[in-house]
Scaffold this motif. Structure first.
Motif, short mmCIF file in Angstrom:
data_model
loop_
_atom_site.label_atom_id
_atom_site.label_comp_id
_atom_site.label_asym_id
_atom_site.label_seq_id
_atom_site.Cartn_x
_atom_site.Cartn_y
_atom_site.Cartn_z
N CYS A 1 41.40 26.56 47.29
CA CYS A 1 41.48 27.92 47.81
C CYS A 1 41.33 27.86 49.33
O CYS A 1 40.88 26.85 49.88
CB CYS A 1 40.42 28.79 47.16
SG CYS A 1 38.74 28.44 47.72
N CYS B 1 35.86 24.84 43.91
CA CYS B 1 34.98 25.94 43.50
C CYS B 1 35.46 26.60 42.21
O CYS B 1 34.82 27.50 41.71
CB CYS B 1 34.84 26.96 44.62
SG CYS B 1 36.30 27.99 44.85
N CYS C 1 41.24 26.32 42.01
CA CYS C 1 40.69 25.52 43.10
C CYS C 1 39.88 24.38 42.51
O CYS C 1 39.00 24.59 41.67
CB CYS C 1 39.81 26.40 44.00
SG CYS C 1 38.93 25.44 45.25
N CYS D 1 37.73 26.78 50.57
CA CYS D 1 37.40 25.37 50.42
C CYS D 1 38.28 24.51 51.32
O CYS D 1 37.82 23.51 51.87
CB CYS D 1 37.55 24.94 48.97
SG CYS D 1 36.28 25.65 47.91
ZN LIG Z 1 37.64 26.93 46.38
#
Ligand SMILES: [Zn+2]
Length: 116
Positions: free
Chosen positions: A62, A28, A25, A65
């Motif tokens: 992800c 994050c 991701c 997010c």
């Molecule tokens: Zn993420």
């Protein structure tokens, strides 16, 4: 599931974006392999705002997010009642915006509402 994403991003482009992000991701840094939920290709500038399907406007994200759950990656523009990203993984350097503290991500950039 978001309706603004996964609209007609070609499979080849999705693969390119996932590869480029090393299946991590871009917001994050969660690894795709850790998740049983499918990671998604995220439009940095949303299609609603005429963001394109070009790879330069795409980030691997992800599900959390991608749904803008993380307040660390966005703030709300109250004038337009829209979520505004302040971190663009295509043009910004992650380490200039976040740092890892005891395994959790802390933002270095606070919101920019005082910019005007
Ligand atoms: Zn993420």
């Amino acid at each position: 599931m978001s309706t603004t994403n996964n609209v007609s991003v070609p499979a080849a482009t999705r693969r390119l974006v996932a590869n480029r992000a090393h299946y991590t991701c871009e917001y994050c840094l969660a690894e795709d392999a850790d998740s049983f939920l499918g990671f998604e290709v995220d439009h940095i500038i949303s299609r609603k705002h005429h963001g394109s399907n070009h790879e330069a406007n795409l980030a691997y994200a992800c599900p959390d997010c991608n749904r803008n759950k993380g307040s660390d990656i966005a703030s709300i523009d109250w004038e337009n009642r829209e979520i505004v990203r302040f971190y663009n993984p295509r043009t910004d350097i992650w380490a200039e915006h976040f740092r890892l503290v005891n395994g959790s991500i802390e933002p270095l950039t606070t919101n920019r509402k005082s910019n005007r």
